[in-house]
Design a protein around this motif. Structure first.
Motif, PDB file in Angstrom:
ATOM      1  N   HIS A   1       0.840  -1.190   0.000  1.00  9.98           N
ATOM      2  CA  HIS A   1       0.000   0.000   0.000  1.00  9.98           C
ATOM      3  C   HIS A   1       0.882   1.249   0.000  1.00  9.98           C
ATOM      4  CE1 HIS A   1      -2.847  -3.069   1.158  1.00  9.98           C
ATOM      5  NE2 HIS A   1      -3.854  -2.211   1.138  1.00  9.98           N
ATOM      6  N   ALA A   2       0.236   2.386  -0.170  1.00 13.18           N
ATOM      7  CA  ALA A   2       0.918   3.675  -0.086  1.00 13.18           C
ATOM      8  C   ALA A   2      -0.121   4.738   0.222  1.00 13.18           C
ATOM      9  CB  ALA A   2       1.654   4.005  -1.382  1.00 13.18           C
ATOM     10  N   VAL A   3       0.340   5.838   0.785  1.00 13.90           N
ATOM     11  CA  VAL A   3      -0.509   7.011   1.020  1.00 13.90           C
ATOM     12  C   VAL A   3      -0.043   8.096   0.070  1.00 13.90           C
ATOM     13  CG1 VAL A   3      -1.321   8.711   2.679  1.00 13.90           C
ATOM     14  CG2 VAL A   3      -0.835   6.379   3.420  1.00 13.90           C
ATOM     15  N   VAL A   4      -0.979   8.631  -0.720  1.00  9.68           N
ATOM     16  CA  VAL A   4      -0.599   9.584  -1.762  1.00  9.68           C
ATOM     17  C   VAL A   4      -1.585  10.744  -1.770  1.00  9.68           C
ATOM     18  CG1 VAL A   4      -1.859   8.190  -3.462  1.00  9.68           C
ATOM     19  CG2 VAL A   4      -0.225   9.897  -4.249  1.00  9.68           C
ATOM     20  N   SER A   5      -1.050  11.948  -1.854  1.00  8.66           N
ATOM     21  CA  SER A   5      -1.872  13.149  -2.041  1.00  8.66           C
ATOM     22  C   SER A   5      -1.565  13.720  -3.415  1.00  8.66           C
ATOM     23  CB  SER A   5      -1.577  14.190  -0.959  1.00  8.66           C
ATOM     24  OG  SER A   5      -0.233  14.652  -1.062  1.00  8.66           O
ATOM     25  N   LEU A   6      -2.560  14.343  -4.029  1.00  9.58           N
ATOM     26  CA  LEU A   6      -2.434  14.815  -5.401  1.00  9.58           C
ATOM     27  C   LEU A   6      -2.807  16.286  -5.507  1.00  9.58           C
ATOM     28  CD1 LEU A   6      -4.168  11.829  -7.252  1.00  9.58           C
ATOM     29  CD2 LEU A   6      -1.732  12.155  -6.862  1.00  9.58           C
ATOM     30  N   THR A   7      -2.166  16.950  -6.444  1.00 10.45           N
ATOM     31  CA  THR A   7      -2.539  18.310  -6.835  1.00 10.45           C
ATOM     32  C   THR A   7      -2.502  18.374  -8.354  1.00 10.45           C
ATOM     33  OG1 THR A   7      -1.563  19.245  -4.831  1.00 10.45           O
ATOM     34  CG2 THR A   7      -1.976  20.757  -6.656  1.00 10.45           C
ATOM     35  N   ALA A   8      -3.587  18.798  -8.966  1.00 14.44           N
ATOM     36  CA  ALA A   8      -3.632  18.924 -10.417  1.00 14.44           C
ATOM     37  C   ALA A   8      -3.026  20.251 -10.846  1.00 14.44           C
ATOM     38  CB  ALA A   8      -5.075  18.813 -10.921  1.00 14.44           C
ATOM     39  N   VAL A   9      -2.674  20.340 -12.118  1.00 13.54           N
ATOM     40  CA  VAL A   9      -2.108  21.581 -12.643  1.00 13.54           C
ATOM     41  C   VAL A   9      -3.103  22.722 -12.488  1.00 13.54           C
ATOM     42  CG1 VAL A   9      -1.187  22.684 -14.722  1.00 13.54           C
ATOM     43  CG2 VAL A   9      -0.649  20.298 -14.238  1.00 13.54           C
ATOM     44  N   SER A  10      -4.394  22.407 -12.543  1.00 18.39           N
ATOM     45  CA  SER A  10      -5.423  23.433 -12.391  1.00 18.39           C
ATOM     46  C   SER A  10      -5.526  23.953 -10.965  1.00 18.39           C
ATOM     47  CB  SER A  10      -6.777  22.863 -12.823  1.00 18.39           C
ATOM     48  OG  SER A  10      -7.135  21.751 -12.006  1.00 18.39           O
ATOM     49  N   GLY A  11      -4.881  23.280 -10.010  1.00 14.43           N
ATOM     50  CA  GLY A  11      -4.936  23.692  -8.616  1.00 14.43           C
ATOM     51  C   GLY A  11      -5.829  22.830  -7.755  1.00 14.43           C
ATOM     52  N   GLU A  12      -6.610  21.933  -8.367  1.00 19.88           N
ATOM     53  CA  GLU A  12      -7.505  21.056  -7.599  1.00 19.88           C
ATOM     54  C   GLU A  12      -6.670  20.078  -6.780  1.00 19.88           C
ATOM     55  OE1 GLU A  12     -11.476  18.296  -8.426  1.00 19.88           O
ATOM     56  OE2 GLU A  12     -10.297  19.129 -10.079  1.00 19.88           O
ATOM     57  N   GLN A  13      -7.040  19.903  -5.514  1.00 19.96           N
ATOM     58  CA  GLN A  13      -6.259  19.070  -4.611  1.00 19.96           C
ATOM     59  C   GLN A  13      -7.077  17.890  -4.100  1.00 19.96           C
ATOM     60  OE1 GLN A  13      -4.780  21.661  -1.511  1.00 19.96           O
ATOM     61  NE2 GLN A  13      -3.064  22.344  -2.751  1.00 19.96           N
ATOM     62  N   VAL A  14      -6.379  16.796  -3.824  1.00 23.22           N
ATOM     63  CA  VAL A  14      -6.987  15.597  -3.252  1.00 23.22           C
ATOM     64  C   VAL A  14      -6.226  15.268  -1.977  1.00 23.22           C
ATOM     65  CG1 VAL A  14      -7.450  13.138  -3.575  1.00 23.22           C
ATOM     66  CG2 VAL A  14      -7.690  14.714  -5.498  1.00 23.22           C
ATOM     67  N   PRO A  15      -6.917  15.165  -0.832  1.00 22.64           N
ATOM     68  CA  PRO A  15      -6.221  14.842   0.423  1.00 22.64           C
ATOM     69  C   PRO A  15      -5.608  13.448   0.365  1.00 22.64           C
ATOM     70  CG  PRO A  15      -8.603  14.769   0.711  1.00 22.64           C
ATOM     71  CD  PRO A  15      -8.369  15.337  -0.648  1.00 22.64           C
ATOM     72  N   PRO A  16      -4.782  13.099   1.335  1.00 19.85           N
ATOM     73  CA  PRO A  16      -4.080  11.808   1.280  1.00 19.85           C
ATOM     74  C   PRO A  16      -5.028  10.618   1.146  1.00 19.85           C
ATOM     75  CG  PRO A  16      -3.202  13.180   3.035  1.00 19.85           C
ATOM     76  CD  PRO A  16      -4.407  13.883   2.514  1.00 19.85           C
ATOM     77  N   LEU A  17      -4.672   9.715   0.244  1.00 23.99           N
ATOM     78  CA  LEU A  17      -5.462   8.507  -0.025  1.00 23.99           C
ATOM     79  C   LEU A  17      -4.643   7.285   0.356  1.00 23.99           C
ATOM     80  CD1 LEU A  17      -6.641   9.328  -3.671  1.00 23.99           C
ATOM     81  CD2 LEU A  17      -7.977   9.676  -1.594  1.00 23.99           C
ATOM     82  N   LEU A  18      -5.281   6.327   0.999  1.00 20.81           N
ATOM     83  CA  LEU A  18      -4.657   5.026   1.216  1.00 20.81           C
ATOM     84  C   LEU A  18      -4.991   4.157   0.011  1.00 20.81           C
ATOM     85  CD1 LEU A  18      -3.137   2.999   2.997  1.00 20.81           C
ATOM     86  CD2 LEU A  18      -5.350   2.383   4.022  1.00 20.81           C
ATOM     87  N   VAL A  19      -3.961   3.741  -0.719  1.00 17.52           N
ATOM     88  CA  VAL A  19      -4.143   3.042  -1.990  1.00 17.52           C
ATOM     89  C   VAL A  19      -3.474   1.682  -1.916  1.00 17.52           C
ATOM     90  CG1 VAL A  19      -3.721   3.124  -4.483  1.00 17.52           C
ATOM     91  CG2 VAL A  19      -4.180   5.236  -3.229  1.00 17.52           C
ATOM     92  N   ASP A  20      -4.192   0.659  -2.374  1.00 20.65           N
ATOM     93  CA  ASP A  20      -3.624  -0.684  -2.525  1.00 20.65           C
ATOM     94  C   ASP A  20      -3.027  -0.777  -3.921  1.00 20.65           C
ATOM     95  OD1 ASP A  20      -2.965  -3.331  -2.636  1.00 20.65           O
ATOM     96  OD2 ASP A  20      -4.939  -4.097  -2.081  1.00 20.65           O
ATOM     97  N   LEU A  21      -1.702  -0.901  -4.009  1.00 24.25           N
ATOM     98  CA  LEU A  21      -1.012  -0.909  -5.295  1.00 24.25           C
ATOM     99  C   LEU A  21      -0.801  -2.320  -5.835  1.00 24.25           C
ATOM    100  CD1 LEU A  21       1.756   1.717  -4.458  1.00 24.25           C
ATOM    101  CD2 LEU A  21      -0.367   2.109  -5.709  1.00 24.25           C
ATOM    102  N   ARG A  22      -1.357  -3.320  -5.206  1.00 23.78           N
ATOM    103  CA  ARG A  22      -1.095  -4.696  -5.620  1.00 23.78           C
ATOM    104  C   ARG A  22      -2.050  -5.185  -6.688  1.00 23.78           C
ATOM    105  NH1 ARG A  22      -1.526  -7.278   0.227  1.00 23.78           N
ATOM    106  NH2 ARG A  22      -3.430  -6.017   0.038  1.00 23.78           N
ATOM    107  N   GLY A  23      -3.185  -4.503  -6.883  1.00 24.79           N
ATOM    108  CA  GLY A  23      -4.187  -5.000  -7.806  1.00 24.79           C
ATOM    109  C   GLY A  23      -3.852  -4.647  -9.232  1.00 24.79           C
TER     110      GLY A  23
END
Length: 687
Positions: free
Chosen positions: A665-687
């Motif tokens: 797994h990993a925790v990832v936060s995102l910001t788009a070039v437009s400025g839109e932000q996504v708070p930290p997500l817990l993601v399963d990277l195994r699938g």
């Protein structure tokens, strides 16, 4: 010879035989182009894989958490109470109207109408009130609707005109060509096997042709002649061998895993496929995690694969940097493979990046040559290198080779005399005379930066690197980073095992040249993507500042680190501020987790506090009862008070990041070039 020193620089792509499409491999299902191209891709927040995505209704999601029997029992109870309320409500309304004389004074038709209206009003109120409390809609969606759909055994015949024809038109991936006058091209493509790379590439060419109707006949002629191979990548490749990940090239997305259905994740992302695309990679991504946590296999390689596919489709260019043994895809994925230290390598590297400004090229090279502990001397080193590179370029029309550069920095009299003579022949001696005199005065000083730079260049002047950095056409064709306006796929293999310090310098040089070239591009229609498997040696202050400028240049970088401790302390906070996307893998150190935790900040959560106090209420009888209960059971009667309040808590604490993340797994936060932000997500990277 060109005056900008670009002679022999790589600005072409080696032609290799076309790669078979994925649906042409035995044992794999055929690729359904029509279904893929016309599939719905609803708008969604950054990080959501939009192909096949269904937006979650918060009310339905909350209702879906209610178990079956409590849901059905509540629905039945509300139905019974609702029926009683309807019966008595109608009677009460009729008695009220009779009392005021409305019904007796009207005709039978009017009286019947009034009664029906009253019934409808009471029924509507009952359904509104008790249907909401009993969640009848959820019962219908969960049980009644599926049961009803299974009872339907026959479908209505589809009409050949009207809505059916419109639906068929929407399922035609080449409908735009037909409507735009390229009917012959649409017919040819309809008869061929077309992959997703072909479709996106041809669609991009069609959009360019539509900008001017004059180009439509040329487009039709090309497609009619070559079919699905029209407008192919210069390498003639139409697919990547060994392609593994799910990609949606229409949106440039690569699916990396699944966002977990946990309270920490936003509702819009829970249980949704997680993806990256140029819209978020354009703000650059920093990933930190120890070796063995899957950074390369589950992040770097899929992103490199996506960028290479987008390059074949004509929408991106890719530069992938890592150790020679790093699993970043086979060489067949790339057009240019640069492997300093490997005698079999076809291409070399231009140490100056083919920059048109000699001072700029020299400054970039000086930053790459100095180790971290000598960055305080960076300005003097830049000046020293500029004092020899600029005159050499003016005298010979090219940049100096490795041996020539070392001789000039070391102050060898023969090399300086030859340069002075060449400048005199070129008529430029007066311009650069003061620079050369200054270098001559610096030569005998103990703190001469030229001597330091010459020693550092000695690490690259090894027999293993013979011909890898030639500028006079005698070695391998050098790749110049300024060609990022072409859909190139470049792999740089660093000799980390055999020449670790040289690998560190080359890593810093390549990354610095990319940041410099990406921001200086005139044509920014292609997304320029950089993937660095180990960026611990690749970052300096200039590169970190350049990452922020790339947001407006349609370019971005994916930087992988084992730990932030590998970076100078002065760079850690600026790096976190320069990137828009941050990713933490399991097992990171608490001091690394602290920076992530501070960057992600806090949020409001509801905290419930339960307080138990001895029960002293009541009269004599209750007190006697409590005394008897304590004597018999040994427990004291208590009262319970519950307090709920909103408090600020860290989204992810350093301890959670260091110890609570599951493997894969990993925790990832995102910001788009437009400025839109996504708070930290817990993601399963195994699938």
């Amino acid at each position: 010879m060109a005056q900008d020193g670009s002679h022999h620089h790589v600005e072409h792509i080696t032609t290799r035989p076309p790669t078979p499409l994925p649906h042409q491999r035995p044992g794999t299902p055929a690729f359904d182009l029509a279904a893929w191209a016309t599939a719905p891709r609803p708008e969604a927040e950054p990080g959501v894989y939009r192909l096949g995505y269904r937006r979650i209704d918060p009310e339905r999601a909350e209702a879906a958490r209610v178990p079956t029997w409590p849901l059905l029992l509540r629905a039945v109870l509300n139905a019974v109470v609702g029926w009683l309320a309807f019966v008595y409500g109608v009677e009460f309304a009729k008695d009220g109207t009779t009392l005021i004389g409305v019904l007796p004074s009207q005709s039978a038709f009017v009286a019947t109408s009034v009664v029906l209206t009253l019934n409808a009003l009471v029924l509507g109120v009952v359904i509104k009130v008790f249907g909401r409390m009993g969640r009848w809609l959820e019962v219908w969606r969960r049980y009644a609707a599926p049961l009803l759909s299974r009872t339907v055994t026959q479908e209505e015949p589809v009409e050949e005109t009207g809505p059916a024809a419109e639906a068929a038109r929407r399922l035609d991936p080449w409908d735009g060509l037909r409507r735009g006058g390229a009917v012959e091209a649409a017919v040819r493509l309809e008869a061929e096997v077309v992959g997703d790379v072909d479709y996106v590439r041809i669609r991009r060419a069609w959009e360019s042709a539509q900008a001017d109707p004059v180009f439509v006949p040329a487009f039709t002629e090309q497609v009619a002649a070559r079919g699905a191979a029209a407008f192919a990548h210069p390498s003639e490749a139409r697919e990547l061998p060994g392609r593994a990940r799910r990609h949606d090239l229409l949106l440039g997305q690569v699916c990396l895993g699944v966002a977990q259905d946990v309270p920490k994740n936003p509702l819009s992302h829970r249980a949704a496929d997680f993806a990256l695309d140029p819209a978020v990679l354009g703000t650059s991504l920093l990933a930190v995690g120890p070796a063995g946590t899957g950074k390369t296999a589950r992040l770097a390689r899929p992103v490199a694969e996506a960028l290479c596919l987008q390059a074949l489709a004509g929408t991106a260019c890719a530069v992938v940097v890592g150790a020679a043994d790093a699993d970043l895809g086979p060489d067949a994925w790339y057009d240019v493979v640069i492997a300093p230290g490997d005698p079999a390598s076809v291409y070399g590297l231009d140490l100056f990046g083919a920059a048109r400004d000699p001072d700029e090229a020299a400054a970039r090279l000086a930053d790459a040559l100095l180790p971290d502990e000598l960055t305080a001397r960076a300005e003097n080193a830049r000046t020293a290198l500029q004092q020899v590179v600029g005159p050499f370029h003016a005298a010979f029309g090219r940049y100096p080779g490795m041996r020539e550069l070392r001789a000039l920095l070391g102050g060898e009299p023969d090399a300086l005399a030859a340069l002075v003579k060449a400048l005199g022949v070129a008529g430029r001696l007066a311009v650069y005379e003061r620079d050369l005199e200054h270098r001559e005065r610096q030569r005998d000083r103990a703190d001469d930066p030229g001597t330091l730079l010459a020693d550092r260049l000695g690490l690259l002047e090894r027999p293993a690197f013979e011909g890898a950095f030639a500028t006079d056409g005698t070695g391998r064709p050098p790749f110049a980073m300024r060609v990022l306006d072409h859909p190139l796929r470049v792999r740089v293999k660093l000799p980390e095992r055999s020449h670790p310090e040289a690998a560190r310098m080359l890593s810093r040089l390549v990354v610095g040249q990319f940041v410099q070239a990406a921001g200086a591009r005139e044509d920014r229609s292609l997304f320029a993507g950089l993937v660095v498997d180990d960026a611990s040696a690749a970052l300096d202050a200039n590169t970190v500042r350049g990452l922020q400028r790339m947001r407006g240049a349609n370019a971005g970088a994916v930087l992988l680190l084992r730990t932030l401790v590998d970076l100078p302390e002065a760079l850690r906070a600026p790096l976190f501020g320069a990137v828009g996307c941050r990713m933490a893998f399991p097992g990171i150190a608490p001091w690394d987790g602290r920076l992530f935790s501070e960057a992600w900040g806090t949020h409001l959560v509801q905290e419930t506090a339960v307080t138990h106090t001895p029960d002293t209420s009541g009269g004599v009888v209750r007190r006697v009862g409590r005394i008897g209960r304590k004597a018999l059971s040994g427990t004291t009667a208590q009262t319970e008070s519950v307090t709920t309040r909103d408090v600020e808590r860290l989204r992810w604490s350093p301890s959670d990041l260091a110890h609570a993340l599951p493997a894969g797994h990993a925790v990832v936060s995102l910001t788009a070039v437009s400025g839109e932000q996504v708070p930290p997500l817990l993601v399963d990277l195994r699938g």
